[in-house]
Scaffold this motif. Structure first.
Motif, short mmCIF file in Angstrom:
data_model
loop_
_atom_site.label_atom_id
_atom_site.label_comp_id
_atom_site.label_asym_id
_atom_site.label_seq_id
_atom_site.Cartn_x
_atom_site.Cartn_y
_atom_site.Cartn_z
N GLY A 1 19.32 0.65 -11.37
CA GLY A 1 18.11 1.13 -12.58
C GLY A 1 17.05 1.80 -11.73
N SER A 2 16.31 2.69 -12.47
CA SER A 2 15.06 3.37 -12.16
C SER A 2 13.85 2.76 -12.78
N ILE A 3 12.64 2.51 -12.08
CA ILE A 3 11.71 2.22 -12.93
C ILE A 3 10.39 3.12 -12.25
N ALA A 4 10.07 3.89 -13.54
CA ALA A 4 8.88 4.85 -13.16
C ALA A 4 7.58 3.87 -13.11
N LEU A 5 7.06 4.08 -11.92
CA LEU A 5 5.68 3.33 -11.65
C LEU A 5 4.55 3.70 -12.12
N PRO A 6 3.69 3.12 -12.85
CA PRO A 6 2.50 3.63 -13.39
C PRO A 6 1.72 4.39 -12.43
N SER A 7 1.42 5.40 -13.29
CA SER A 7 0.33 6.29 -12.38
C SER A 7 -0.89 5.82 -11.79
N PHE A 8 -1.37 4.88 -12.66
CA PHE A 8 -3.18 4.42 -12.73
C PHE A 8 -2.90 3.50 -11.38
N ILE A 9 -1.92 3.15 -10.77
CA ILE A 9 -1.94 2.07 -9.63
C ILE A 9 -2.23 2.86 -8.36
N SER A 10 -2.32 4.18 -8.46
CA SER A 10 -2.35 4.87 -7.05
C SER A 10 -3.96 4.36 -6.53
N ASP A 11 -4.97 4.08 -7.04
CA ASP A 11 -5.99 3.66 -6.51
C ASP A 11 -6.36 2.28 -6.33
N ASP B 1 0.99 -1.28 -0.05
CA ASP B 1 0.08 -0.01 0.00
C ASP B 1 0.78 1.31 -0.14
N LEU B 2 1.05 1.71 -1.17
CA LEU B 2 2.22 3.10 -1.46
C LEU B 2 1.50 4.26 -1.05
N ASP B 3 0.23 4.46 -0.72
CA ASP B 3 -0.37 5.60 -0.31
C ASP B 3 0.26 6.72 -1.37
N GLN B 4 -0.03 6.26 -2.85
CA GLN B 4 0.66 7.17 -3.70
C GLN B 4 -0.30 8.43 -4.11
N GLU B 5 0.17 9.54 -3.93
CA GLU B 5 -0.44 10.81 -3.97
C GLU B 5 -0.28 11.33 -5.42
N SER B 6 1.24 10.77 -5.59
CA SER B 6 1.78 11.58 -7.02
C SER B 6 2.76 10.23 -7.54
N PRO B 7 2.96 10.37 -8.94
CA PRO B 7 3.57 9.28 -9.54
C PRO B 7 4.86 9.20 -8.81
N GLN B 8 5.48 7.83 -8.86
CA GLN B 8 6.57 7.45 -7.77
C GLN B 8 7.53 6.63 -8.74
N ILE B 9 8.78 6.41 -8.36
CA ILE B 9 9.79 5.92 -8.96
C ILE B 9 10.49 4.94 -7.98
#
Length: 916
Positions: free
Chosen positions: A877-887, A825-833
């Protein structure tokens, strides 16, 4: 539609009142109804930029200048309505006293005066061509206006943010916004007072001013109403006019051409009057004051025109005095030439420049010798107080000289800046023009030939231009005719074009050759001598045919995402007229000669007289003008533009543009706030609304980029923090601009410093490498911390403080999906990496190493990335996490997927999730 042209209507109509008021203050006789509009609009532009310089340059009160200007326009509009009502009432009263006013009113009057038909017909053509340019300006894609997006629109936004032209909020170098301010301040006023749609359509205002100036200049030396409108049509039909309308409409050039043409109009009025009127001299000073506030070369041109006027009109036929004044006319260019010689030595380029400068100076001396209508110097002294108006551009230029050792960002005398330019040239492979080859230097001489053979200046007019130019030369053999003053502008523009712009006419250089378009349009009508009705009808047919030919064969319609983009010549068509175009131009000119010769023969005199008196010819004018309108709107281009209104916004962002910089823009739109250090990504400021220290800007390179490049690895983070840089963007191997990074790394190795630093994480896109700066106090989630319960499946998991070791040994031919997973549960309020440091190795056998994100409820795969076999080498390496996984409730997985028997391991040393 109406709101998009509202400021044009507001300013243009207010111009009549301003023109009337200035004329009355100067106690000048009325120059005419339309001329009042022209003079008034030029004065309005001068008032606007004067207010802005006092309130938006010398102080930070640009918003107040916009408010004062809006109030001024409303007051002038009210006065203008009063004048117009009074004017119309006077006309109506006059017409009621005429015998034919009772039947048919205006229509009957026009029909009875058949000589108005040619004038009305060609006026319809001019309106159609102007409307066509309006369509080009309104509906072309703004993503084709590169410099506007890179420089000028961000400057306008900086004016609004900082309430003046003093701080560059988007480019990072305050020197970079000190370009001539007229267009940027006008755009800021429009964005502040109206909206973006108005900004897109406003350039048609300057095309309108140019057309009116061409008309009245031509009318002065032809004493005709028909031919001046033909000259205006020629200007509007030139490919250069179409191209700059659809590719460079938001830059300085369209406005600069308008003020340059108006300066020719005022100079003409002064040269050919026995006594110089105050009103004419004021308008001349206003015109040359606007030039340096519109384009850099305007400073040299306005200086030259002032001394040319003194030499021609106020020299009392003193040859020595004329020579002295005309040398002073080019003294800035002499100074720059000797400055280059002292600094870099005498080269083929500086030698040829000095030679062409002396030849142009000699040409002006010769022209002045032929001009005899001169006055004494005391006549100039009488009107010299009006020269104080030059203080407006003087304030701007003097302030720039004090602040940055140069009048403009493109012309500076700073040793620090010159030294940084040397480094800049090495990185970007920019050749110093003073070091170019002899052939390249020769090609940059004043290219008179290009005025006739360049596709941008109309192939169908080539022979009319040639014979018109010959008539100009014949006219000065004995005396200085009323049209000979055009040679003054041709000589000055040739020199300026050669010296400062390299005689460039290809691709974006078409902007520079377009400065000649109004003058060549006027020169092209010189072969027409008192045309008869039949000749006028032929000329109208030429305009109709030429409009179709130019739009379909001399320009190319380009598309962006399948919609109309812009009109181009080079590189799609030859920038020099082809044999086919030459034949078309020859046939048009031969047709005209045949008609003229036919009418000169006695055997055709009776027929010609019947034709001249025929009402069918009158009908022919109307039909021909309607054909022109039909031809313009029914071409393939017309259909293309209509398509724009369906299916997309005019300025919707294209899928791929400018080396795929939209990849970076899409990433940064959802990324953390902060400035950007970019290498050849100048549009990032416009696309993302953030500060972009782009290395391609020479001033930003010297002030920001070069100090960073010279910083050691140990001090790099401190220097980055100094400029609040959050992201560094570099073209990668898939990008055509990658050579910039190779040049830079060969000396400064910035890429290596970033790769080795623990304070930068790298995000890969198809065309760019993006390095995100991570501060020591940045918030992050350590997913390998012991507080997170990773569950192993068919794999041995060994944990330490912040790392995981997955050991997999397969002794069967039936491979399994060995994995560890975490319900997160990342509590993603904005896109993350996700920042990973890992080591993978295949000891025996074959296997794949995969990172995966799944939906915890449906088990659907949301994201997957192959980590690859690093052969035991630690990899970051860096991986930009998809923004649509926030919910969504997600599950993070790391796989070791064997393909056969063997032994494998995956060491996950670091796993931190940062805000993007």
């Amino acid at each position: 539609m109406l709101i998009s042209i509202l400021p044009i209507i507001l300013i243009f109509l207010s111009g009549y009142a301003v023109g009337r008021i200035i004329a009355r203050i100067c106690k000048s006789e009325s120059p005419g109804f339309v001329v009042h509009f022209l003079y008034g609009n030029i004065i309005i532009m001068f008032i606007f930029i004067s207010l802005f310089i006092f309130l938006g340059v010398l102080s930070n009160n640009a918003q107040i200048s916009f408010l004062v200007f809006n109030t001024f326009l409303l007051v002038m509009l009210a006065i203008d309505l009063f004048y117009l009502i009074k004017f119309l009432n006077k006309k109506l009263l006059g017409m009621r006293n005429e015998e034919d006013a009772t039947n048919g009113f205006i229509l009957t009057k026009i029909l009875k005066r058949s000589r108005d038909f040619p004038f009305i017909s060609v006026f319809i053509i001019v309106l159609a061509l102007t409307a066509f340019n309006y369509v080009l300006i309104s509906y072309h894609s703004i993503y084709n206006e590169y410099d506007s997006l890179y420089i000028f629109l961000p400057i306008s936004h900086s004016i609004l943010l900082g309430n003046g032209l003093n701080v560059d909020y988007f480019g990072g170098s305050d020197e970079s916004i000190k370009y001539p301010p007229l267009i940027q301040s006008l755009n800021a006023w429009i964005l502040n007072s109206f909206n973006y749609d108005v900004l897109r359509t406003f350039p048609i205002y300057f095309i309108l001013l140019t057309s009116i100036s061409i008309y009245f200049i031509s009318k002065r030396f032809t004493n005709d109403r028909f031919l001046p409108l033909i000259a205006t049509s020629f200007y509007l039909l030139m490919p250069a006019t179409f191209v700059i309308s659809s590719r460079f409409s938001l830059q300085h050039d369209i406005a600069f051409v308008a003020f340059l043409t108006f300066s020719a109009f005022t100079l003409c009025n002064i040269l050919y009057t026995t006594k110089v009127r105050n009103f004419d001299f004021i308008m001349f000073v206003v015109a040359i004051s606007l030039l340096p506030l519109t384009r850099e070369v305007g400073l040299i041109i306005s200086w030259s025109l002032l001394f040319v006027l003194i030499a021609f009109k106020f020299s009392s036929k003193n040859l020595f005095f004329r020579i002295l004044i005309l040398v002073l006319a080019f003294i800035p260019i002499y100074g720059l030439t000797f400055y280059d010689i002292v600094r870099d030595g005498l080269s083929s380029t500086t030698g040829l420049r000095l030679t062409s400068l002396l030849l142009c100076n000699a040409a002006l001396v010769f022209l002045s010798h032929k001009f005899n209508d001169t006055l004494r110097m005391r006549s100039l002294i009488r009107i010299s107080p009006f020269l104080l108006l030059i203080i407006i551009p003087g304030i701007f230029i003097v302030q720039n000289l004090i602040q940055m050792n140069g009048p403009y960002p493109t012309l500076m005398f700073s040793s620090d800046f010159n030294n940084s330019v040397l480094e800049y040239r090495n990185v970007f492979d920019v050749t110093n023009k003073l070091d170019q080859s002899l052939i390249d230097s020769v090609l940059q001489l004043p290219r008179l030939d290009l005025l006739f053979i360049a596709t941008a200046l109309s192939s169908f007019l080539i022979f009319f231009k040639v014979f018109g130019f010959l008539k100009l030369l014949r006219g000065i053999r004995k005396a200085f005719d009323h049209h000979s003053f055009l040679l003054i502008f041709v000589v000055i523009l040739l020199l300026i074009w050669s010296y400062f712009l390299g005689s460039n006419f290809k691709e974006s250089g078409i902007r520079h050759i377009s400065y000649f378009a109004p003058f060549l349009a006027m020169i092209a009508i010189l072969p027409f001598q008192s045309p008869s009705k039949l000749t006028k009808l032929y000329i109208l047919a030429v305009v109709a045919g030429s409009s179709y030919y130019v739009i379909n064969f001399e320009v190319v319609v380009t598309y962006l995402d399948h919609y109309f983009n812009a009109l181009w010549i080079d590189p799609f068509l030859s920038e020099i007229i082809t044999i086919g175009s030459l034949l078309v131009g020859a046939s048009i000119f031969i047709g005209y000669v045949i008609i003229v010769k036919m009418q000169d023969r006695l055997v055709f005199t009776a027929t010609t007289n019947r034709i001249e008196n025929s009402k069918l010819i009158d009908l022919g004018f109307i039909v021909c003008s309607l054909i022109v309108v039909f031809v313009i709107v029914s071409t393939n281009l017309g259909y293309s533009i209509v398509d724009i209104t369906v299916g997309r916004s005019i300025d919707s962002q294209p899928a791929q543009w400018e080396n795929n910089v939209t990849e970076v823009a899409n990433f940064l739109k959802d990324a953390e706030n902060g400035s950007v250090l970019g290498f050849r990504t100048p549009s990032v400021s416009f696309l993302t609304n953030r500060t972009n220290y782009d290395a391609f800007n020479p001033h930003t390179f010297g002030k920001v980029v070069l100090p960073i490049l010279k910083t050691s690895k140990e001090n790099l983070e401190e220097k980055i923090n100094q400029f609040d840089i959050k992201y560094i963007i570099m073209p990668n191997e898939n990008n055509p601009q990658h050579k910039i990074i190779q040049n830079m790394d060969s000396k400064y190795n910035l890429s290596g410093k970033l790769e080795e630093s623990i304070n930068f994480i790298k995000i890969d896109t198809p065309s760019y490498d993006i390095y995100k700066h991570i501060n020591s106090d940045s918030n992050y989630i350590d997913i390998f911390n012991k507080t997170f319960a990773w569950t192993p499946v068919n794999v041995e998991l060994i944990r330490s403080n912040s790392s995981l070791l997955m050991l997999s040994e397969v002794d069967t031919n039936n491979p399994t999906y060995n994995r560890i997973f975490l319900d997160a549960d990342l509590d993603q309020e904005s896109p993350q990496i996700l920042y990973l440091n890992y080591t993978s190795e295949i000891l025996t056998g074959n296997a794949s190493f995969i990172f995966e994100i799944r939906d915890s409820l449906t088990n659907d795969i949301l994201f997957s990335k192959d980590l690859g076999n690093t052969n035991g080498t630690a990899t970051t390496g860096s991986i930009a996490l998809p923004s649509f996984i926030s919910d969504i409730d997600i599950e993070l997985r790391f796989y070791v997927i064997p393909e056969d028997q063997g032994r494998y391991y995956l060491l996950l040393s670091t796993g931190k999730i940062y805000p993007l």
